[in-house]
Design a protein around this motif. Structure first.
Motif, PDB file in Angstrom:
ATOM      1  N   MET A 193       0.826  -1.195   0.000  1.00 28.08           N
ATOM      2  CA  MET A 193       0.000   0.000   0.000  1.00 28.08           C
ATOM      3  C   MET A 193       0.870   1.259   0.000  1.00 28.08           C
ATOM      4  O   MET A 193       0.520   2.268  -0.608  1.00 28.08           O
ATOM      5  CB  MET A 193      -0.955  -0.016   1.203  1.00 28.08           C
ATOM      6  CG  MET A 193      -1.990  -1.121   1.136  1.00 28.08           C
ATOM      7  SD  MET A 193      -3.204  -1.094   2.493  1.00 28.08           S
ATOM      8  CE  MET A 193      -4.209   0.329   2.033  1.00 28.08           C
ATOM      9  N   ARG A 253      -6.000   4.633   7.826  1.00 33.68           N
ATOM     10  CA  ARG A 253      -7.080   4.445   6.852  1.00 33.68           C
ATOM     11  C   ARG A 253      -7.822   3.136   7.110  1.00 33.68           C
ATOM     12  O   ARG A 253      -7.192   2.105   7.380  1.00 33.68           O
ATOM     13  CB  ARG A 253      -6.506   4.439   5.437  1.00 33.68           C
ATOM     14  CG  ARG A 253      -6.237   5.820   4.896  1.00 33.68           C
ATOM     15  CD  ARG A 253      -5.450   5.847   3.610  1.00 33.68           C
ATOM     16  NE  ARG A 253      -5.659   4.716   2.715  1.00 33.68           N
ATOM     17  CZ  ARG A 253      -4.926   4.501   1.619  1.00 33.68           C
ATOM     18  NH1 ARG A 253      -3.942   5.351   1.297  1.00 33.68           N
ATOM     19  NH2 ARG A 253      -5.147   3.470   0.842  1.00 33.68           N
ATOM     20  N   PRO A 254      -9.152   3.125   7.042  1.00 32.64           N
ATOM     21  CA  PRO A 254      -9.913   1.892   7.258  1.00 32.64           C
ATOM     22  C   PRO A 254      -9.516   0.753   6.322  1.00 32.64           C
ATOM     23  O   PRO A 254      -9.483  -0.412   6.747  1.00 32.64           O
ATOM     24  CB  PRO A 254     -11.367   2.322   7.025  1.00 32.64           C
ATOM     25  CG  PRO A 254     -11.379   3.775   7.384  1.00 32.64           C
ATOM     26  CD  PRO A 254     -10.048   4.294   6.921  1.00 32.64           C
ATOM     27  N   ASP A 255      -9.215   1.054   5.054  1.00 32.50           N
ATOM     28  CA  ASP A 255      -8.867  -0.034   4.130  1.00 32.50           C
ATOM     29  C   ASP A 255      -7.559  -0.699   4.536  1.00 32.50           C
ATOM     30  O   ASP A 255      -7.406  -1.920   4.418  1.00 32.50           O
ATOM     31  CB  ASP A 255      -8.805   0.466   2.682  1.00 32.50           C
ATOM     32  CG  ASP A 255      -7.795   1.583   2.465  1.00 32.50           C
ATOM     33  OD1 ASP A 255      -7.471   2.293   3.437  1.00 32.50           O
ATOM     34  OD2 ASP A 255      -7.341   1.754   1.314  1.00 32.50           O
ATOM     35  N   GLN A 286      -6.459  -0.860   7.723  1.00 33.54           N
ATOM     36  CA  GLN A 286      -6.774  -1.602   8.944  1.00 33.54           C
ATOM     37  C   GLN A 286      -7.421  -2.953   8.627  1.00 33.54           C
ATOM     38  O   GLN A 286      -7.129  -3.962   9.273  1.00 33.54           O
ATOM     39  CB  GLN A 286      -7.703  -0.765   9.827  1.00 33.54           C
ATOM     40  CG  GLN A 286      -7.062   0.471  10.431  1.00 33.54           C
ATOM     41  CD  GLN A 286      -6.271   0.185  11.691  1.00 33.54           C
ATOM     42  OE1 GLN A 286      -6.630  -0.701  12.467  1.00 33.54           O
ATOM     43  NE2 GLN A 286      -5.197   0.932  11.910  1.00 33.54           N
ATOM     44  N   ILE A 287      -8.269  -2.972   7.628  1.00 32.51           N
ATOM     45  CA  ILE A 287      -8.936  -4.228   7.256  1.00 32.51           C
ATOM     46  C   ILE A 287      -7.928  -5.214   6.691  1.00 32.51           C
ATOM     47  O   ILE A 287      -7.817  -6.362   7.159  1.00 32.51           O
ATOM     48  CB  ILE A 287     -10.064  -3.960   6.242  1.00 32.51           C
ATOM     49  CG1 ILE A 287     -11.221  -3.219   6.927  1.00 32.51           C
ATOM     50  CG2 ILE A 287     -10.564  -5.267   5.626  1.00 32.51           C
ATOM     51  CD1 ILE A 287     -12.283  -2.711   5.974  1.00 32.51           C
ATOM     52  N   ARG A 288      -7.180  -4.808   5.695  1.00 36.00           N
ATOM     53  CA  ARG A 288      -6.264  -5.731   5.008  1.00 36.00           C
ATOM     54  C   ARG A 288      -5.141  -6.202   5.926  1.00 36.00           C
ATOM     55  O   ARG A 288      -4.782  -7.380   5.945  1.00 36.00           O
ATOM     56  CB  ARG A 288      -5.692  -5.060   3.759  1.00 36.00           C
ATOM     57  CG  ARG A 288      -6.699  -4.870   2.640  1.00 36.00           C
ATOM     58  CD  ARG A 288      -6.062  -4.182   1.437  1.00 36.00           C
ATOM     59  NE  ARG A 288      -4.895  -4.926   0.954  1.00 36.00           N
ATOM     60  CZ  ARG A 288      -4.035  -4.468   0.062  1.00 36.00           C
ATOM     61  NH1 ARG A 288      -4.193  -3.245  -0.440  1.00 36.00           N
ATOM     62  NH2 ARG A 288      -2.995  -5.195  -0.316  1.00 36.00           N
ATOM     63  N   VAL A 336     -15.171   0.121  11.699  1.00 36.72           N
ATOM     64  CA  VAL A 336     -14.562  -0.545  10.550  1.00 36.72           C
ATOM     65  C   VAL A 336     -15.272  -1.876  10.371  1.00 36.72           C
ATOM     66  O   VAL A 336     -15.407  -2.653  11.318  1.00 36.72           O
ATOM     67  CB  VAL A 336     -13.051  -0.769  10.755  1.00 36.72           C
ATOM     68  CG1 VAL A 336     -12.467  -1.597   9.608  1.00 36.72           C
ATOM     69  CG2 VAL A 336     -12.325   0.569  10.835  1.00 36.72           C
TER      70      VAL A 336
END
Length: 417
Positions: free
Chosen positions: A46, A323-325, A327-329, A343
């Motif tokens: 990322m 960023r939430p994306d 944190q998810i990945r 989230v």
């Protein structure tokens, strides 16, 4: 991208010109196992997708002891990395020494403090300033079970310590290693912590380890906890000396051991090996600890720098982590759960969903407890003294629980000063 860089630049309160170039950041960490490595690759990819360069400074060694030794050496040489994986009391100690950058202006600007659970914000703040950004929340008090092994032997998952001992002894009598764990002091501390939670309960844990109450440290409940802890020594594999936690997980996967007591970073390695947490390998709270959430909060801190380009790179990295994306990945790969509120847990495995549910419930009930083993509950000198004492007690067949409890009270008082 240009607008984002200008915003971050202004937040750094810089007056030098902004150079249009890729940001490069050096990050020290000890995320080197299968699942941890996959999580770091998420961050690297990322970061690279933003047109930036990553300088990896990975230090082998579970628990981070080796990484902290290297970091101290770099800091004393006035050459710390721009960013480092720091957590708990070690984070607070680095902040109190004045090494860490204040991220509070960024937190105010972007509203970060509003999207972190209270325990996360409190853990990552020093003297009212945010000094790190969270990558995820780990639950430490997990019991992992090879479901096939228990089924083949007609056994059911244990939910308290007497049942655990009974199941483990049955497996041992059949020539099956009941519990996979190594002899690292921090691994043994996780085992002790699980016993303390299950046999002692929330108030005992608070009084003993958060308040360091002398009567509790040397009292009858501690003696009982130590006896149970010592009882587990006979249930470990014959060759547990030098066994890394991830190597213990491999034994669990292969059915060479039936159970493992370890934090949910185990889940990251299970997923990396194509096992299905919650299906092939069951996840339960450690015996007797249902409703309790022993936490470890991972975070990245930024060391103070003067170079405007480095300041900008740090700001961009912190923004990416929040960023939430990301944190998810990241947490899907590592086994933990996101450290931000609201989230989505969609796409996470059933163990992560259960962990998230249990975290919220424990938060409501006041049953969120910082992990002793993971450096979240005690200052480093106290934690080290405790780990040394527990390791000696566990490995000495002649050690007396009553005398050890009394010694524990004395040691904690003397180190605390």
């Amino acid at each position: 991208m240009i607008m984002k860089r200008r915003t971050l630049f202004l937040l750094c309160s810089l007056t030098a010109p902004l150079f249009a170039q890729a940001s490069q950041v050096e990050v020290l960490h000890w995320w080197t196992s299968g699942g941890e490595g996959r999580a770091v690759e998420v961050l690297k990819s990322m970061w690279a997708a933003e047109g930036n360069q990553w300088q990896d400074f990975a230090v082998q060694g579970g628990g981070g002891k080796s990484a902290m030794t290297v970091l101290k050496s770099r800091a004393l040489a006035a050459n710390p990395p721009q960013a480092a994986h720091l957590k708990g009391f070690e984070l607070q100690e680095w902040a109190s020494l004045g090494f860490l950058r204040d991220l509070e202006p960024m937190a105010d600007h972007f509203g970060w403090n509003k999207v972190m659970p209270p325990v996360v914000h409190q853990t990552l703040s020093s003297a009212g300033e945010l000094v790190a950004v969270p990558t995820g929340i780990h639950r430490v008090n997990w019991l992992w079970i090879n479901q096939k092994v228990l089924r083949q032997n007609g056994l059911t998952p244990p939910t308290d310590w007497p049942a655990f001992i009974k199941v483990a002894q049955t497996l041992k009598d059949k020539g099956i290693a009941p519990l996979a764990i190594g002899n690292d002091p921090w691994q043994l501390a996780i085992l002790f912590e699980a016993v303390a939670l299950g046999e002692g309960g929330v108030e005992f844990y608070r009084k003993a380890f958060l308040e360091q109450d002398s009567d509790t440290l040397a009292g009858a409940d501690m003696v009982r906890v130590l006896k149970r802890f010592k009882e587990l020594r006979a249930l470990l594999p014959e060759r547990f000396i030098g066994l890394g936690w991830n190597q213990a997980t491999v034994r669990l996967e292969k059915g060479e051991a039936a159970m493992q007591i370890m934090g949910d970073w185990v889940k990251g390695d299970l997923s990396a090996a194509s096992y299905h947490p919650g299906d092939d390998i069951l996840c339960l709270p450690t015996p007797g600890s249902k409703g309790i959430f022993s936490y470890n909060i991972d975070s990245i801190a930024m060391f103070k720098v003067r170079d405007p380009v480095q300041l900008e790179a740090q700001s961009e990295l912190a923004t990416l982590i929040m960023r939430p994306d990301f944190q998810i990945r990241f947490n899907q790969a590592k086994g933990s759960i996101p450290a931000l509120t609201q989230v989505s847990m969609q796409g996470f495995d059933r163990c992560a969903v259960q962990s998230h549910t249990d975290f919220l419930q424990a938060q409501r009930d006041g049953h969120l407890l910082p992990s002793v083993a993971e450096g979240m509950a005690l200052p480093t000198p106290l934690q080290q003294a405790l780990l040394d004492l527990l390791t000696g007690f566990f490995n000495d067949p002649n050690a007396n629980p009553q005398q050890t409890a009394e010694r524990l009270g004395r040691v904690m008082r003397s180190v605390k000063g």
